[in-house]
Write a protein that holds these residues in place. Structure first.
Motif, short mmCIF file in Angstrom:
data_model
loop_
_atom_site.label_atom_id
_atom_site.label_comp_id
_atom_site.label_asym_id
_atom_site.label_seq_id
_atom_site.Cartn_x
_atom_site.Cartn_y
_atom_site.Cartn_z
N SER A 85 0.84 -1.20 0.00
CA SER A 85 0.00 0.00 0.00
C SER A 85 0.87 1.24 0.00
N ILE B 13 4.96 4.74 2.96
CA ILE B 13 5.35 5.93 3.73
C ILE B 13 5.93 5.49 5.08
N TYR C 201 -4.49 13.74 2.78
CA TYR C 201 -5.26 12.61 3.27
C TYR C 201 -4.49 12.00 4.45
N ALA D 25 -3.51 9.24 5.31
CA ALA D 25 -2.48 8.21 5.06
C ALA D 25 -1.07 8.81 5.04
N GLU E 110 -1.08 10.33 -5.26
CA GLU E 110 -2.14 10.82 -6.16
C GLU E 110 -1.57 11.32 -7.49
N LYS F 240 -7.17 5.20 -7.26
CA LYS F 240 -6.11 6.01 -7.85
C LYS F 240 -6.11 5.91 -9.38
#
Ligand SMILES: *Cc1c(COP(=O)(O)O)cnc(C)c1O
Length: 388
Positions: A60, A65, A87, A89, A167, A193
């Motif tokens: 993911s 990240i 967002y 996330a 994004e 996405k």
């Protein structure tokens, strides 16, 4: 919104038909796990397509990240500077590590982290005796952040940059693709996405050591012994072979998907921007956005309606739209985090709306949305009353 025929969704996935062939091959070869052949192919395809020296396919964007910050040594009690307009996330991985986010406002021209406010924030933290461990910058809705200036500031203070390009797959400044500006960059291939692997992500870097280390850490940090030997904590974050196969099919049509999303943006803009009080974010000189989502700003005093009213009006007609991201410093869970900036992100949240932008939308569907804006707009109503 529940799935129903006739409804229009914000960002539906679009398949090419080739995905099923990759999935079938993975099943036929009994090769579906995280060591399958499509994974390396997908990583290499990303490296070539975006000119990224090293790419590791993960499960993911969020885990990418998390792993990036972990690689940078972010740990308990550290501070990480993060764009407030994003967002969740982008920021939750800071908490996974026991670190503390410090939020920074956006700039008008890209809606992403303001380089001047970043520098002020760094100076302010240094004056308090704290050196931030990393900076997380996002290319929101596909628009690249002001990388030339942000990199200057980060280098001046010697703080590594993590680029959240979840994004903005395929967006660029000049010839350089987003995802390759940060010391570490990440993509997301989540279902909404621009291209998708169902769920998935990737970590990009030009550091060979981080490439190796993230392969090791994302597969539970196993040492190459006849048995499993562990000397440190790892994660189960690798992408699986089925997802990678779907990703190969999707990456093959990215160009087309970007063109379609840009066409959708241009169509909304052409039809709506002449209405007083309606505006769209321009690409700064040299910037290229994949226009993942078309975002529109509404000045309610001029239009006679608010973003929230348009959202409800569309919803009644089975059309899904969404507010722009609620800034992190306004989120109850982050209410004690330091914040530096004015009200740029706050105003965008108040007056912005994301319009349906999926690459499979038809012109009739777009016209349905455009008509809804015309119906609500007070100038249009006044004019039509006059002509009656
Ligand atoms: C989607 C998204 C992510 C996370 O991606 P997942 O693959 O859903 O974990 C991170 N940051 C931003 C800005 C996103 O939009």
């Amino acid at each position: 919104m529940t799935k129903e025929k006739g409804n229009i969704y914000l960002s539906s996935p679009q398949f090419t038909g080739e995905e099923i062939e990759f999935v079938q091959r993975a099943l036929d070869q009994e090769n579906i796990a995280t060591n399958g052949v499509f994974i390396r192919q997908f990583e290499k395809a990303i490296q070539e397509r975006f000119d990224s020296p090293h790419t590791v396919a993960l499960n993911s964007g969020t885990s990418s990240i998390h792993l990036s910050l972990h690689l940078l040594g972010v740990g308990a009690g550290d501070e990480v500077i993060c764009q407030t307009f994003t967002y969740i996330a982008s920021t939750n991985p800071i908490l996974y590590l026991g670190a503390k986010p410090v939020f920074v406002d956006s700039e008008e021209s890209t809606w992403n982290m303001c380089p001047e406010k970043l520098e002020q924030t760094i100076k302010d933290r240094l004056a308090k005796g704290i050196k931030p461990k990393a900076i997380v910058v996002v290319n929101l809705f596909g628009m690249p952040a002001n990388w030339p200036e942000l990199i200057k500031v980060a280098q001046l203070y010697d703080i590594p940059l993590v680029e959240d390009a979840a994004e903005s797959v395929g967006s660029k400044i000049g010839d350089k693709f987003t995802g390759t500006f940060g010391d570490l960059g990440i993509y997301s291939f989540n279902g909404n996405k621009i291209i998708t692997t169902g769920g998935g992500g990737a970590l990009l870097t030009n550091n060979r050591f981080w490439d190796k280390k993230s392969r090791y850490l994302s597969t539970q940090a196993k040492l190459d012994f006849p048995y499993f030997e562990h000397i440190e904590m790892g994660f189960n974050y690798k992408m699986n072979n089925i997802s990678a196969g779907i990703g190969l099919a999707q990456l093959g049509v990215l160009e087309d998907r970007i063109q379609k999303r840009r066409d959708i943006f241009a169509y909304y803009k052409k039809n709506l921007e002449l209405l007083p009080g309606i505006s769209f974010l321009k690409e700064p000189e040299g910037y290229f956005s994949n226009r993942w989502l078309t975002t529109m700003i509404i000045e309610p005093d001029t239009t006679g309606f608010k973003a929230s009213e348009l959202r409800e009006f569309l919803l009644k007609d089975g059309v899904e739209s969404r507010f722009l991201w609620k800034p992190m410093h306004l989120q109850p869970m982050y209410k004690n985090a330091p914040y530096s900036g004015g009200n740029i992100a706050e105003d965008l949240f108040l007056n912005g709306i994301c319009l349906p932008s999926g690459s499979a939308l038809t012109e009739q569907e777009l016209d349905r949305i455009i008509n809804a804006v015309f119906i609500l707009h007070k100038e249009v109503v006044l004019k039509s009353e006059k002509t009656v």
